[in-house]
Motif scaffolding. Structure first.
Motif, PDB file in Angstrom:
ATOM      1  N   GLU A  24      29.183  35.984  38.552  1.00  0.00           N
ATOM      2  CA  GLU A  24      30.634  36.076  38.341  1.00  0.00           C
ATOM      3  C   GLU A  24      31.327  34.743  38.650  1.00  0.00           C
ATOM      4  OE1 GLU A  24      32.042  39.360  40.646  1.00  0.00           O
ATOM      5  OE2 GLU A  24      30.876  40.831  39.505  1.00  0.00           O
ATOM      6  N   LEU A  25      30.885  34.092  39.721  1.00  0.00           N
ATOM      7  CA  LEU A  25      31.522  32.817  40.094  1.00  0.00           C
ATOM      8  C   LEU A  25      31.279  31.746  39.030  1.00  0.00           C
ATOM      9  CD1 LEU A  25      30.763  32.729  43.935  1.00  0.00           C
ATOM     10  CD2 LEU A  25      32.989  33.069  42.839  1.00  0.00           C
ATOM     11  N   LEU A  26      30.079  31.721  38.478  1.00  0.00           N
ATOM     12  CA  LEU A  26      29.790  30.729  37.427  1.00  0.00           C
ATOM     13  C   LEU A  26      30.651  30.991  36.200  1.00  0.00           C
ATOM     14  CD1 LEU A  26      25.887  30.471  37.661  1.00  0.00           C
ATOM     15  CD2 LEU A  26      27.600  28.876  38.572  1.00  0.00           C
ATOM     16  N   LEU A  27      30.770  32.259  35.836  1.00  0.00           N
ATOM     17  CA  LEU A  27      31.518  32.564  34.620  1.00  0.00           C
ATOM     18  C   LEU A  27      33.034  32.381  34.822  1.00  0.00           C
ATOM     19  CD1 LEU A  27      31.109  33.251  31.714  1.00  0.00           C
ATOM     20  CD2 LEU A  27      31.068  35.686  32.305  1.00  0.00           C
ATOM     21  N   THR A  28      33.543  32.758  35.976  1.00  0.00           N
ATOM     22  CA  THR A  28      34.982  32.522  36.218  1.00  0.00           C
ATOM     23  C   THR A  28      35.264  31.015  36.206  1.00  0.00           C
ATOM     24  OG1 THR A  28      34.643  32.606  38.604  1.00  0.00           O
ATOM     25  CG2 THR A  28      35.441  34.605  37.568  1.00  0.00           C
ATOM     26  N   HIS A  29      34.305  30.245  36.712  1.00  0.00           N
ATOM     27  CA  HIS A  29      34.483  28.785  36.723  1.00  0.00           C
ATOM     28  C   HIS A  29      34.577  28.236  35.291  1.00  0.00           C
ATOM     29  CE1 HIS A  29      34.095  24.646  37.943  1.00  0.00           C
ATOM     30  NE2 HIS A  29      33.024  24.497  37.188  1.00  0.00           N
ATOM     31  N   VAL A  30      33.669  28.677  34.436  1.00  0.00           N
ATOM     32  CA  VAL A  30      33.666  28.177  33.053  1.00  0.00           C
ATOM     33  C   VAL A  30      34.886  28.676  32.276  1.00  0.00           C
ATOM     34  CG1 VAL A  30      32.458  28.396  30.834  1.00  0.00           C
ATOM     35  CG2 VAL A  30      31.182  27.774  32.895  1.00  0.00           C
ATOM     36  N   LEU A  31      35.263  29.919  32.503  1.00  0.00           N
ATOM     37  CA  LEU A  31      36.373  30.490  31.726  1.00  0.00           C
ATOM     38  C   LEU A  31      37.742  30.188  32.335  1.00  0.00           C
ATOM     39  CD1 LEU A  31      34.855  33.988  30.817  1.00  0.00           C
ATOM     40  CD2 LEU A  31      34.925  31.932  29.383  1.00  0.00           C
ATOM     41  N   LEU A  33      39.032  31.703  34.942  1.00  0.00           N
ATOM     42  CA  LEU A  33      39.662  32.993  35.266  1.00  0.00           C
ATOM     43  C   LEU A  33      39.423  33.348  36.728  1.00  0.00           C
ATOM     44  CD1 LEU A  33      38.311  35.148  32.274  1.00  0.00           C
ATOM     45  CD2 LEU A  33      40.627  34.213  32.526  1.00  0.00           C
ATOM     46  N   THR A  34      40.279  34.209  37.261  1.00  0.00           N
ATOM     47  CA  THR A  34      39.973  34.800  38.565  1.00  0.00           C
ATOM     48  C   THR A  34      38.952  35.919  38.333  1.00  0.00           C
ATOM     49  OG1 THR A  34      41.665  36.501  38.342  1.00  0.00           O
ATOM     50  CG2 THR A  34      42.352  34.419  39.346  1.00  0.00           C
ATOM     51  N   ARG A  35      38.356  36.400  39.418  1.00  0.00           N
ATOM     52  CA  ARG A  35      37.398  37.500  39.241  1.00  0.00           C
ATOM     53  C   ARG A  35      38.093  38.751  38.731  1.00  0.00           C
ATOM     54  NH1 ARG A  35      34.487  38.416  44.441  1.00  0.00           N
ATOM     55  NH2 ARG A  35      33.204  39.910  43.318  1.00  0.00           N
ATOM     56  N   ALA A  36      39.317  38.968  39.184  1.00  0.00           N
ATOM     57  CA  ALA A  36      40.064  40.148  38.712  1.00  0.00           C
ATOM     58  C   ALA A  36      40.270  40.074  37.197  1.00  0.00           C
ATOM     59  CB  ALA A  36      41.401  40.249  39.437  1.00  0.00           C
ATOM     60  N   ALA A  37      40.631  38.884  36.723  1.00  0.00           N
ATOM     61  CA  ALA A  37      40.856  38.715  35.278  1.00  0.00           C
ATOM     62  C   ALA A  37      39.544  38.891  34.507  1.00  0.00           C
ATOM     63  CB  ALA A  37      41.471  37.346  34.998  1.00  0.00           C
ATOM     64  N   LEU A  38      38.464  38.431  35.112  1.00  0.00           N
ATOM     65  CA  LEU A  38      37.150  38.590  34.464  1.00  0.00           C
ATOM     66  C   LEU A  38      36.836  40.077  34.294  1.00  0.00           C
ATOM     67  CD1 LEU A  38      34.688  36.746  33.580  1.00  0.00           C
ATOM     68  CD2 LEU A  38      33.635  37.430  35.741  1.00  0.00           C
ATOM     69  N   TYR A  39      37.125  40.846  35.347  1.00  0.00           N
ATOM     70  CA  TYR A  39      36.848  42.282  35.296  1.00  0.00           C
ATOM     71  C   TYR A  39      37.668  43.003  34.241  1.00  0.00           C
ATOM     72  CZ  TYR A  39      33.165  42.892  38.570  1.00  0.00           C
ATOM     73  OH  TYR A  39      31.937  42.886  39.133  1.00  0.00           O
ATOM     74  N   ALA A  40      38.855  42.462  33.969  1.00  0.00           N
ATOM     75  CA  ALA A  40      39.693  43.074  32.941  1.00  0.00           C
ATOM     76  C   ALA A  40      39.159  42.784  31.535  1.00  0.00           C
ATOM     77  CB  ALA A  40      41.126  42.570  33.086  1.00  0.00           C
ATOM     78  N   ARG A  41      38.207  41.857  31.438  1.00  0.00           N
ATOM     79  CA  ARG A  41      37.720  41.438  30.111  1.00  0.00           C
ATOM     80  C   ARG A  41      36.242  41.675  29.898  1.00  0.00           C
ATOM     81  NH1 ARG A  41      41.140  35.822  29.302  1.00  0.00           N
ATOM     82  NH2 ARG A  41      42.920  36.640  30.455  1.00  0.00           N
ATOM     83  N   LEU A  42      35.672  42.605  30.646  1.00  0.00           N
ATOM     84  CA  LEU A  42      34.215  42.788  30.583  1.00  0.00           C
ATOM     85  C   LEU A  42      33.713  43.073  29.169  1.00  0.00           C
ATOM     86  CD1 LEU A  42      33.468  44.788  33.857  1.00  0.00           C
ATOM     87  CD2 LEU A  42      32.943  42.392  33.362  1.00  0.00           C
ATOM     88  N   ARG A  43      34.542  43.713  28.362  1.00  0.00           N
ATOM     89  CA  ARG A  43      34.075  44.077  27.015  1.00  0.00           C
ATOM     90  C   ARG A  43      34.349  42.998  25.976  1.00  0.00           C
ATOM     91  NH1 ARG A  43      36.030  50.308  26.854  1.00  0.00           N
ATOM     92  NH2 ARG A  43      34.947  50.916  28.765  1.00  0.00           N
TER      93      ARG A  43
END
Ligand code: GLN
Length: 300
Positions: A24-31, A33-43
């Protein structure tokens, strides 16, 4: 591939305790985004560009590189700190040292503080932030580390720090203009020095392999930096000043012994959140060779 699918695949590839969080940290870094925002976009679909980038970072993590070096960032004491491989990654247990220092530092007067072996600046920056009336001297023997600490101060807008190139209290030949003034005396000396024994197998495992060896171990039994600082701090502390060390979980008795032998009083070891010995403190009550009567004011 969806974000959710990438996270699952990445977590499966990482053979670490923190695999899912790391992914999650790697992907939030690249995108961005915060982790919360990442969770809102899982699909959502992960676009090819972002996937190529995060896959490359994942390979580095699979090889063992600390997440903080890959993202260049680590939070300490509610401050986002820049970190590079020139500095130790700030660890949560070091916040115990900050807490213990703050318990001993009044808010209502000017203070002169020092952090020996500052690395990213974590301890010095936390003290400077919490005690705006203090001047905090941040010392490191590594030019590259000191540059990271200085940049962190700048980014955080903290101006009550002085950056010093030195080996503990001592200047480095040829660098006298950036060394510590010899007449400075401190209310508190803090250090998270290298303390891992030179033959400790952990140095060759996990994240530690990527960190600067000089920040982790003084070689030998791991206590030589603590011995040296304890010895030399006596001439640098104001009467009633405090010395605080972070150390290994099995070094509490040895560090207390060093401080007591050097003449410190109120020597005590505090535990970290995993209930392991982590920080030892002592107070310098000596005035011109004799012990001052203890004042009762600042016990913790
Ligand atoms: N706490 C670190 C570790 O054992 C060591 C840090 C240090 O030597 N100051 O992972």
């Amino acid at each position: 591939m969806t974000i959710d699918a990438w996270l699952r695949a990445a977590a499966a590839r990482l053979n670490t305790e923190s695999a899912r969080l790391d992914a999650e940290l790697l992907l939030t870094h690249v995108l961005g985004l915060t982790r919360a925002a990442l969770y809102a976009r899982l699909r959502d679909e992960l676009d090819a560009d972002a996937q190529a980038k995060v896959d490359a970072l994942l390979v580095r993590r699979v090889r063992g590189e600390p997440i903080a070096y890959i993202t260049g960032l680590r939070e300490f004491w509610f401050m986002p700190l820049k970190v590079t491989p020139a500095v130790l990654v700030p660890r949560p247990e070091t916040e115990v040292l900050v807490e213990q220092a703050l318990l001993r530092l009044p808010t209502d007067r000017d203070l002169t503080l020092i952090d020996l072996g500052t690395g990213s600046g974590a301890i010095a920056l936390a003290l400077a932030k919490e005690r705006p009336r203090a001047i905090v001297h941040a010392v490191d023997a590594s030019e590259a580390a000191l540059a990271v600490a200085e940049e962190n101060a700048k980014r955080l807008g903290l101006t009550n720090l002085r950056f010093v190139l030195g080996h503990w209290f001592w200047g480095i030949p040829g660098e006298w203009e950036r060394s510590l003034e010899s007449d400075l005396r401190f209310d508190l000396v803090a250090s998270n020095p290298p303390y891992v024994a030179g033959d400790d197998p952990h140095l060759l495992q996990g994240d530690l392999r990527f960190e600067p060896r000089m920040a982790l171990t003084p070689e030998g039994d791991g206590l030589s930096a603590i011995r040296e600082i304890s010895h030399d701090a006596r001439a640098r502390l104001k009467p009633g000043g405090w010395l605080l060390f972070e150390h290994g979980h099995d070094q509490g008795p040895a560090v207390r012994h060093i401080l007591e032998r050097d003449g410190y009083t109120n020597v005590e070891t505090l535990r970290d959140m995993e209930d392991r010995d982590r920080v030892t403190v002592g107070r310098w009550n000596v005035v011109s060779g004799s012990f001052e009567a203890e004042d009762s004011g600042r016990e913790s």
